[in-house]
Structures are given as structure tokens and as C-alpha cells.
Design an enzyme around this catalytic site. Sequence first.
Site, PDB file in Angstrom:
ATOM      1  N   THR A  81      26.176  33.463  17.301  1.00 48.78           N
ATOM      2  CA  THR A  81      26.672  34.284  16.185  1.00 48.78           C
ATOM      3  C   THR A  81      26.594  35.773  16.513  1.00 48.78           C
ATOM      4  OG1 THR A  81      24.469  34.294  15.204  1.00 48.78           O
ATOM      5  CG2 THR A  81      25.979  32.575  14.457  1.00 48.78           C
ATOM      6  N   ARG A 112      19.986  30.677  29.802  1.00 50.27           N
ATOM      7  CA  ARG A 112      20.250  29.296  29.387  1.00 50.27           C
ATOM      8  C   ARG A 112      20.651  28.407  30.557  1.00 50.27           C
ATOM      9  NH1 ARG A 112      22.340  31.878  24.937  1.00 50.27           N
ATOM     10  NH2 ARG A 112      24.473  31.870  25.699  1.00 50.27           N
ATOM     11  N   ASP A 164      22.652  29.772  17.125  1.00 52.42           N
ATOM     12  CA  ASP A 164      21.669  30.840  17.353  1.00 52.42           C
ATOM     13  C   ASP A 164      22.350  32.190  17.107  1.00 52.42           C
ATOM     14  OD1 ASP A 164      19.487  32.300  18.096  1.00 52.42           O
ATOM     15  OD2 ASP A 164      19.439  31.610  20.165  1.00 52.42           O
ATOM     16  N   GLY A 182       9.934  34.693  14.072  1.00 54.91           N
ATOM     17  CA  GLY A 182      10.146  36.124  14.095  1.00 54.91           C
ATOM     18  C   GLY A 182      10.942  36.545  15.313  1.00 54.91           C
ATOM     19  N   ALA A 183      11.214  37.842  15.395  1.00 57.20           N
ATOM     20  CA  ALA A 183      11.822  38.420  16.581  1.00 57.20           C
ATOM     21  C   ALA A 183      10.867  38.224  17.753  1.00 57.20           C
ATOM     22  CB  ALA A 183      12.069  39.911  16.358  1.00 57.20           C
ATOM     23  N   HIS A 225      20.576  36.500  27.805  1.00 52.66           N
ATOM     24  CA  HIS A 225      20.313  35.195  27.206  1.00 52.66           C
ATOM     25  C   HIS A 225      21.219  34.128  27.813  1.00 52.66           C
ATOM     26  CE1 HIS A 225      18.345  36.955  23.325  1.00 52.66           C
ATOM     27  NE2 HIS A 225      17.531  36.915  24.349  1.00 52.66           N
ATOM     28  N   ARG A 226      22.472  34.509  28.106  1.00 52.88           N
ATOM     29  CA  ARG A 226      23.411  33.542  28.659  1.00 52.88           C
ATOM     30  C   ARG A 226      22.945  33.092  30.047  1.00 52.88           C
ATOM     31  NH1 ARG A 226      29.804  33.000  28.022  1.00 52.88           N
ATOM     32  NH2 ARG A 226      29.493  34.161  26.087  1.00 52.88           N
ATOM     33  N   GLU A 274      31.530  31.597  20.835  1.00 54.64           N
ATOM     34  CA  GLU A 274      31.179  32.637  19.880  1.00 54.64           C
ATOM     35  C   GLU A 274      31.683  32.278  18.485  1.00 54.64           C
ATOM     36  OE1 GLU A 274      32.079  36.553  21.373  1.00 54.64           O
ATOM     37  OE2 GLU A 274      31.025  36.120  23.259  1.00 54.64           O
TER      38      GLU A 274
END
Lengths: 172, 172, 172
Positions: free
Chosen positions: A38, A57, A87, A13-14, A53-54, A65
Site C-alpha cells: 500500500t 523479501r 502491508d 509499532g513502527a 524492503h523489496r 502496488e
Amino acid sequence: MSGAIGHLLVLGGARSGKSRFAQGRAEILTGELVYLATAQAFDDEMRERIALHRVDRGPRWSTVEAPLELAEAITSYSTPETVVLVDCLTLWASNLLLAERDTAAATEGLVHAVLSARGPVILVANEVGLGIVPDNALARRFRDVAGKINQEVARAVDSAIFIAAGLPISLK
Amino acid sequence: MSGAIGHLLVLGGARSGKSRFAQGRAEILTGELVYLATAQAFDDEMRERIALHRVDRGPRWSTVEAPLELAEAITSYSTPETVVLVDCLTLWASNLLLAERDTAAATEGLVHAVLSARGPVILVANEVGLGIVPDNALARRFRDVAGKINQEVARAVDSAIFIAAGLPISLK
Amino acid sequence: MSGAIGHLLVLGGARSGKSRFAQGRAEILTGELVYLATAQAFDDEMRERIALHRVDRGPRWSTVEAPLELAEAITSYSTPETVVLVDCLTLWASNLLLAERDTAAATEGLVHAVLSARGPVILVANEVGLGIVPDNALARRFRDVAGKINQEVARAVDSAIFIAAGLPISLK
């Protein structure tokens, strides 16, 4: 060499921790780590989320992308020395619908790219079908397409895992 | 004879592959295959979906519509030489609410019919409680009724399976 | 004495039977049973639901309302002779957002309180991220906060269980 691991689908899920789990799985493998994103930043909320998020990581990852041409990106970036993380498939489904692509053909192309990949591919996807039926037809169509992609990819990969609260349940 | 298999609940999200999984389980049994459809075609979208599913199932199946009188249909069609598949309990819940039936009494009747069935009964249901709380009271009530039915039926059957991306997780 | 059981997270959807399951787990332990309720009755629908649940639990339980100061309540009520049940974290997340609290700090405080508790703590939470992306930004923020709390608590507890149709799947 990325080792004997095959392709993996991580479903959840989210805010289930699925992306972090998938990244952890990739990082225990040797080789280059390629993150196929994506997500497309249409607004500030998304831009902030993507940037965060970047940073999360860290530097071992390179990010590419691939909002639409996902099969092509997998084919281009997968090598025996590379781990490719996609992802996520559900944003890709949304992008395909918005771009009015043939989702069945795109899914077939994706599955073919995964099966032909030269190194391990880890794919993250949302399960979006466990709430109330959405009011509008587009959301229902999105839900259908996302669910269909999940089923097709689940059939193609070697392992599949469902994540809840950051914890894994093995599906396959 | 349908064999030693008991009653089975197949639970999952929209487009999770739960119906196909349930059909596969029925088809490995010997005997007549009866598909009890709770779907009612109110519009073209539904009509198309129903017709597609009927073609998908193939000629081994006979289809009976039971949008409301589901317990009665199970009692009528279940024989020691028949496998009955109910698809799905969640549409039935919706039909009961729209028809302003007593859902608790109907659920009790259903459970009784399953427990008294003379051959195996396979029941498909949606899990609809894993999204955000719906805005409107009717959707919340639907969610409550559907969840209650799932719990009651889960207690009555011999096995229960949760499906995600076409893959099973054993619940019971 | 409550025994050797550690802390437990019970995760599930609306009407999945998660509260009843959690109560059953508490009731097999010896000791006082304290129900920490995060629900606030803003309207008749909620008031009715809360009253019904209180009757369902029966006289072995004492109920304490802790819509916001949950960490403090756990610290106050947890003793070596007490089982504390928190129901549920997701309403607490909603309360925090409505009260414009710092959700990250509150979550950290909660985890600290659980880890410092002197008897077993059983926490119930909703999984709310498995439906379609909500339309409005507040619902998306709620979903993020609830998901983050679930992940943090899942990391802290000894066992975690996902409930569907009243049936458990072990997560940890």
C-alpha cells in the site's frame, strides 16, 4: 494449496519487526506469495525504504502496488494456491484520507474481500494510538480511522498477533 | 447484586475498542449501570464524540459527569446493586493538570474510593507512553501523571486487561 | 553467584513501571548490583529525574554512567558475582544519534557484549513506535534506530517482557 491456516492480522509499532514476522508466516505456507504493497513513494526517504524492503523479501515474492483499491487487489490475487500479504493497512488508511475516500465504506469492502478470499490473507497494521494525542485534527482523524480499520479487520480474521521487538503476543 | 467480579482496569490506545470492551464487561453483570464520564466538551469535535458515545451505550446506562471529583462520584454511585464504569482516567489526568490540582493526592483518593467501593468498578485508561517523547514539557508531565495513575490503579484492581484492535490481553 | 537466570529485556512505555520492574528482578538475585545509566543530564528536568531515580534505587546499587560506551561498560562490570542492569537502551540510541555514531556497529557491539557477559544482564528499553508517525526526519530516524536495537537485543536475550501499567506480559 496454502493449507489450513486462516486469515491473520499482524499488529505492531513502527520498526517492531511486524512485516518480517508476517513474511515469515507467509513463507512457511506453500503456494505463490503475493505482496500487496500500500506504500506510495512520495519522496526519496520512502522510495529508499520501499526498495530496501523489496530486496529484503527476496525472489519468492511478487509485488503488486495497491495504495487504494486494496479490496479489489485481494479479490483479484487470492487463489487457493496463493498467499496474499497486505502491508500495511495503516498506510492504506492514510492513502484513503489523502484521496478523500469514504473510509467506512472502504473498510467494509476490505473486510468483505478478506472474508471472500480463496486463500489465506495476512494483513499487517500499525497500532498508532498509544502515544500522546496529536496536536492537529487530521492526525487525530487518521488515528481514529486506522484504529477503526484494525478493530474491523481483527474481528474478521481467524488469528491476530501483536508484535513488540520482533516477538509475538497472541491476541486471538 | 453485581456478582463476584472484582474491580477491573481496561487499558488501551486511542480507538482500540477499550471503552466498548469495558461496557461489554459491565453489561454482562446484573444491576444498575452507571457511566462516570470524565470528558468535558470544550469544542465541537469533543461534543460530537461524547454525544455519539452516549447514543452507542444505549438506554441501560445512566451517565454522570465527573471531570474532576471522580473519587467522590465513585463513592456516591457505587452500591452493591450498581456497576460503575469510569471512562476514562486519562482525560481525568488531563483535567486535573488543567485545573492545577495535586495529582498525587487525587490519585490516592481515587485508589481509596475504588478499594472502598460497594460494587464493582471498571476503569478505562489510555496508555500514552508508547510514542516518541513529546516536544513540550506539559505533554511530558501529562504523560508522567497518566502513567503514574495507571500504575497505581493497576495495583489496586483485581484484574487488568490491555486492549489492542478490540482484542484483550490479560495483564493481571 | 547470580544464579541460573539468563539475560532479560524489559520493554515498555514511558512511566510504565519498566525500570522498577527491572530493578525488582535484579534485586531478587544475589550478588553485586550495578546500574549502568545511559541518561545524560542536559537540563534541570533531566537532572532532577536522574537524582530521584538514584534515591529510589537505594544503597544496594552502585551506579555507573555509560551514555555511549555501553558495550565496554557491560564487559567491564559483568562478573559471575554481579547483576548488571542497563537503563535504558532508548536513551543510548538517542545519545548515539546525537554523537553521530554508527548505530548498526554499536548495536552489534552491544549484542556481542551481552552474549559474552559473565553474569546476568537486564536491559530496559522503551517501545517508541506505537504513536503517530513523527513530523520530523530525525525523530523518525530515532524511532527506526530504537526499534532496531530492541529487535536485535530481543533476539539475543533469554527472556523478554513487555510492561504496561507496571504489569508484565511475557514476550519470550
